[in-house]
Design a protein around this motif. Structure first.
Motif, PDB file in Angstrom:
ATOM      1  N   ILE A  22       0.841  -1.198   0.000  1.00 38.24           N
ATOM      2  CA  ILE A  22       0.000   0.000   0.000  1.00 38.24           C
ATOM      3  C   ILE A  22       0.877   1.249   0.000  1.00 38.24           C
ATOM      4  CG2 ILE A  22      -1.662   1.352   1.362  1.00 38.24           C
ATOM      5  CD1 ILE A  22      -2.794  -1.406   2.334  1.00 38.24           C
ATOM      6  N   ALA A  23       1.893   1.260   0.855  1.00 37.56           N
ATOM      7  CA  ALA A  23       2.781   2.426   0.952  1.00 37.56           C
ATOM      8  C   ALA A  23       3.534   2.661  -0.356  1.00 37.56           C
ATOM      9  CB  ALA A  23       3.764   2.246   2.111  1.00 37.56           C
ATOM     10  N   ILE A  24       4.010   1.591  -0.981  1.00 33.97           N
ATOM     11  CA  ILE A  24       4.747   1.733  -2.246  1.00 33.97           C
ATOM     12  C   ILE A  24       3.826   2.273  -3.335  1.00 33.97           C
ATOM     13  CG2 ILE A  24       5.892   0.457  -4.108  1.00 33.97           C
ATOM     14  CD1 ILE A  24       7.030  -1.408  -1.892  1.00 33.97           C
ATOM     15  N   LEU A  25       2.644   1.667  -3.494  1.00 35.39           N
ATOM     16  CA  LEU A  25       1.709   2.124  -4.519  1.00 35.39           C
ATOM     17  C   LEU A  25       1.304   3.576  -4.304  1.00 35.39           C
ATOM     18  CD1 LEU A  25      -0.552  -1.026  -4.895  1.00 35.39           C
ATOM     19  CD2 LEU A  25       0.735   0.080  -6.735  1.00 35.39           C
ATOM     20  N   ARG A  26       1.029   3.935  -3.057  1.00 36.33           N
ATOM     21  CA  ARG A  26       0.626   5.312  -2.756  1.00 36.33           C
ATOM     22  C   ARG A  26       1.759   6.280  -3.062  1.00 36.33           C
ATOM     23  NH1 ARG A  26       0.126   9.599   0.229  1.00 36.33           N
ATOM     24  NH2 ARG A  26      -1.930  10.440   0.694  1.00 36.33           N
ATOM     25  N   SER A  27       2.969   5.933  -2.657  1.00 37.53           N
ATOM     26  CA  SER A  27       4.119   6.793  -2.914  1.00 37.53           C
ATOM     27  C   SER A  27       4.343   6.990  -4.413  1.00 37.53           C
ATOM     28  CB  SER A  27       5.376   6.192  -2.275  1.00 37.53           C
ATOM     29  OG  SER A  27       6.525   6.933  -2.623  1.00 37.53           O
ATOM     30  N   LEU A  28       4.251   5.912  -5.174  1.00 40.57           N
ATOM     31  CA  LEU A  28       4.439   6.022  -6.620  1.00 40.57           C
ATOM     32  C   LEU A  28       3.349   6.875  -7.261  1.00 40.57           C
ATOM     33  CD1 LEU A  28       5.528   2.364  -7.465  1.00 40.57           C
ATOM     34  CD2 LEU A  28       6.970   4.422  -7.514  1.00 40.57           C
ATOM     35  N   ALA A  29       2.100   6.725  -6.805  1.00 41.78           N
ATOM     36  CA  ALA A  29       1.003   7.524  -7.357  1.00 41.78           C
ATOM     37  C   ALA A  29       1.181   9.006  -7.027  1.00 41.78           C
ATOM     38  CB  ALA A  29      -0.342   7.014  -6.833  1.00 41.78           C
ATOM     39  N   VAL A  30       1.634   9.303  -5.816  1.00 40.48           N
ATOM     40  CA  VAL A  30       1.881  10.698  -5.431  1.00 40.48           C
ATOM     41  C   VAL A  30       3.017  11.282  -6.270  1.00 40.48           C
ATOM     42  CG1 VAL A  30       2.721  12.177  -3.551  1.00 40.48           C
ATOM     43  CG2 VAL A  30       0.892  10.519  -3.118  1.00 40.48           C
ATOM     44  N   GLN A  31       4.067  10.491  -6.493  1.00 38.08           N
ATOM     45  CA  GLN A  31       5.172  10.961  -7.334  1.00 38.08           C
ATOM     46  C   GLN A  31       4.703  11.209  -8.768  1.00 38.08           C
ATOM     47  OE1 GLN A  31       8.991   8.824  -6.834  1.00 38.08           O
ATOM     48  NE2 GLN A  31       8.018   7.907  -5.034  1.00 38.08           N
ATOM     49  N   LEU A  32       3.798  10.368  -9.260  1.00 38.34           N
ATOM     50  CA  LEU A  32       3.232  10.571 -10.592  1.00 38.34           C
ATOM     51  C   LEU A  32       2.444  11.881 -10.637  1.00 38.34           C
ATOM     52  CD1 LEU A  32       2.731   9.470 -13.462  1.00 38.34           C
ATOM     53  CD2 LEU A  32       0.734   8.276 -12.537  1.00 38.34           C
ATOM     54  N   LEU A  33       1.663  12.143  -9.600  1.00 44.45           N
ATOM     55  CA  LEU A  33       0.919  13.407  -9.519  1.00 44.45           C
ATOM     56  C   LEU A  33       1.870  14.598  -9.550  1.00 44.45           C
ATOM     57  CD1 LEU A  33      -1.763  12.464  -6.862  1.00 44.45           C
ATOM     58  CD2 LEU A  33      -2.231  13.269  -9.186  1.00 44.45           C
ATOM     59  N   GLU A  34       2.966  14.503  -8.818  1.00 38.41           N
ATOM     60  CA  GLU A  34       3.949  15.588  -8.797  1.00 38.41           C
ATOM     61  C   GLU A  34       4.588  15.770 -10.163  1.00 38.41           C
ATOM     62  OE1 GLU A  34       6.542  14.404  -5.625  1.00 38.41           O
ATOM     63  OE2 GLU A  34       5.132  15.034  -4.075  1.00 38.41           O
ATOM     64  N   LEU A  35       4.857  14.667 -10.866  1.00 35.78           N
ATOM     65  CA  LEU A  35       5.457  14.740 -12.187  1.00 35.78           C
ATOM     66  C   LEU A  35       4.501  15.396 -13.185  1.00 35.78           C
ATOM     67  CD1 LEU A  35       7.791  13.905 -14.139  1.00 35.78           C
ATOM     68  CD2 LEU A  35       6.522  11.778 -14.515  1.00 35.78           C
ATOM     69  N   ILE A  36       3.240  14.995 -13.162  1.00 35.99           N
ATOM     70  CA  ILE A  36       2.246  15.539 -14.086  1.00 35.99           C
ATOM     71  C   ILE A  36       1.998  17.012 -13.806  1.00 35.99           C
ATOM     72  CG2 ILE A  36      -0.183  15.415 -14.782  1.00 35.99           C
ATOM     73  CD1 ILE A  36       0.041  12.354 -14.299  1.00 35.99           C
ATOM     74  N   GLY A  37       2.026  17.393 -12.550  1.00 32.89           N
ATOM     75  CA  GLY A  37       1.854  18.796 -12.181  1.00 32.89           C
ATOM     76  C   GLY A  37       0.420  19.129 -11.830  1.00 32.89           C
ATOM     77  N   PRO A  38       0.241  20.307 -11.235  1.00 34.79           N
ATOM     78  CA  PRO A  38      -1.104  20.717 -10.805  1.00 34.79           C
ATOM     79  C   PRO A  38      -1.985  21.044 -12.003  1.00 34.79           C
ATOM     80  CG  PRO A  38       0.420  22.521 -10.515  1.00 34.79           C
ATOM     81  CD  PRO A  38       1.237  21.329 -10.951  1.00 34.79           C
ATOM     82  N   GLY A  39      -3.262  20.941 -11.774  1.00 33.00           N
ATOM     83  CA  GLY A  39      -4.219  21.291 -12.819  1.00 33.00           C
ATOM     84  C   GLY A  39      -4.395  22.784 -12.920  1.00 33.00           C
ATOM     85  N   ASP A  40      -4.951  23.209 -14.022  1.00 31.44           N
ATOM     86  CA  ASP A  40      -5.247  24.624 -14.218  1.00 31.44           C
ATOM     87  C   ASP A  40      -6.690  24.878 -13.823  1.00 31.44           C
ATOM     88  OD1 ASP A  40      -2.717  25.159 -15.187  1.00 31.44           O
ATOM     89  OD2 ASP A  40      -3.273  24.652 -17.233  1.00 31.44           O
ATOM     90  N   GLU A  41      -6.918  25.058 -12.515  1.00 33.01           N
ATOM     91  CA  GLU A  41      -8.252  25.345 -12.015  1.00 33.01           C
ATOM     92  C   GLU A  41      -8.576  26.797 -12.304  1.00 33.01           C
ATOM     93  OE1 GLU A  41     -10.261  23.031 -10.679  1.00 33.01           O
ATOM     94  OE2 GLU A  41      -8.665  21.575 -11.073  1.00 33.01           O
ATOM     95  N   PRO A  42      -9.841  27.093 -12.654  1.00 33.79           N
ATOM     96  CA  PRO A  42     -10.202  28.487 -12.882  1.00 33.79           C
ATOM     97  C   PRO A  42     -10.021  29.289 -11.600  1.00 33.79           C
ATOM     98  CG  PRO A  42     -12.021  26.999 -13.479  1.00 33.79           C
ATOM     99  CD  PRO A  42     -10.931  26.177 -12.875  1.00 33.79           C
ATOM    100  N   ALA A  43      -9.469  30.481 -11.727  1.00 35.61           N
ATOM    101  CA  ALA A  43      -9.286  31.355 -10.577  1.00 35.61           C
ATOM    102  C   ALA A  43     -10.653  31.813 -10.082  1.00 35.61           C
ATOM    103  CB  ALA A  43      -8.434  32.552 -10.968  1.00 35.61           C
ATOM    104  N   GLU A  44     -10.689  32.221  -8.824  1.00 35.61           N
ATOM    105  CA  GLU A  44     -11.943  32.689  -8.258  1.00 35.61           C
ATOM    106  C   GLU A  44     -12.500  33.837  -9.101  1.00 35.61           C
ATOM    107  OE1 GLU A  44     -13.532  34.500  -4.079  1.00 35.61           O
ATOM    108  OE2 GLU A  44     -11.908  33.037  -4.018  1.00 35.61           O
ATOM    109  N   GLY A  45     -13.757  33.734  -9.461  1.00 34.95           N
ATOM    110  CA  GLY A  45     -14.386  34.765 -10.275  1.00 34.95           C
ATOM    111  C   GLY A  45     -14.193  34.567 -11.769  1.00 34.95           C
ATOM    112  N   GLU A  46     -13.318  33.624 -12.163  1.00 34.94           N
ATOM    113  CA  GLU A  46     -13.075  33.374 -13.589  1.00 34.94           C
ATOM    114  C   GLU A  46     -14.181  32.490 -14.151  1.00 34.94           C
ATOM    115  OE1 GLU A  46      -9.707  31.357 -16.504  1.00 34.94           O
ATOM    116  OE2 GLU A  46      -9.269  31.654 -14.390  1.00 34.94           O
ATOM    117  N   ASP A  47     -14.535  32.718 -15.372  1.00 36.58           N
ATOM    118  CA  ASP A  47     -15.575  31.944 -16.043  1.00 36.58           C
ATOM    119  C   ASP A  47     -15.098  30.497 -16.226  1.00 36.58           C
ATOM    120  OD1 ASP A  47     -17.581  30.916 -17.622  1.00 36.58           O
ATOM    121  OD2 ASP A  47     -17.116  32.158 -19.375  1.00 36.58           O
TER     122      ASP A  47
END
Length: 194
Positions: A22-47
């Motif tokens: 569980i720890a290995i799979l979770r760590s690898l998935a978190v590292q994958l998330l870090e590699l892919i990077g954050p999403g571009d969420e609309p800023a507050e008030g943005e359409d």
């Protein structure tokens, strides 16, 4: 069930995982998330509809692992194909990144919901939709690790070079993870086959 997925009623799958797995799979998935990077969420008030029509990058990533996860659509052999690939990337990469991020988040969240009891393995039971997310993330993890290890078609093939690494080789833990993820991926695919 230990170490491989089995089909469950309703198109899902289950696998027994111990605390270390569980720890290995979770760590690898978190590292994958870090590699892919954050999403571009609309800023507050943005359409929020504006985000749907946002254009992505037109150049391939410089990181080889990201380039493997987000490959060129048409190759790069001539100018016309490079232009078509850039145009395709501009309109698809953001959505592809979002899907890969969402898949990895499903992996993290389903693992976080598990509570192994001491030395006993916990049984991870996935819905059909969660299976598809897991399958996507297992594939992305294997592509990423394989790229980092510079795995080629010949590695692990007929000569079995991946299987014969000495324990002193610093790549051995990642090779073991790569092979283990491949086994999980294969059994998950088998559960999804009619």
């Amino acid at each position: 069930m230990a170490g491989h997925f089995e089909a469950t009623p309703g198109g899902g799958a289950a696998v027994a995982l111990d605390e270390v797995e569980i720890a290995i799979l979770r760590s690898l998935a978190v590292q994958l998330l870090e590699l892919i990077g954050p999403g571009d969420e609309p800023a507050e008030g943005e359409d929020p509809l504006a985000a749907l029509f946002a254009e992505g990058p037109s150049e391939p990533p410089s990181d080889p692992a990201l380039a493997r996860l987000f490959p060129e659509a048409y190759g790069d052999d001539d100018t016309e194909l490079r232009a078509a690939s850039a145009e395709f990337r501009r309109f698809t990469e953001n959505d592809l990144r979002t899907r890969k991020r969402d898949d990895a988040l499903v992996v993290v969240r389903t693992l976080d919901a598990l509570t192994p009891a001491g030395d006993e393995a916990a049984v991870l039971t996935l819905t059909a939709d969660e299976c598809r997310s897991w399958l996507g993330s297992l594939n992305d993890l294997r592509l990423t690790i394989g790229t980092r290890l510079e795995v080629s078609d010949e590695d692990g093939g007929e000569d079995g070079s991946l299987y014969r690494l000495p324990d002193s080789d610093p790549r051995k833990p990642m090779v073991m993870a790569y092979l283990w993820l491949g086994g999980l991926q294969e059994t998950l695919i088998e559960t999804l086959m009619p």
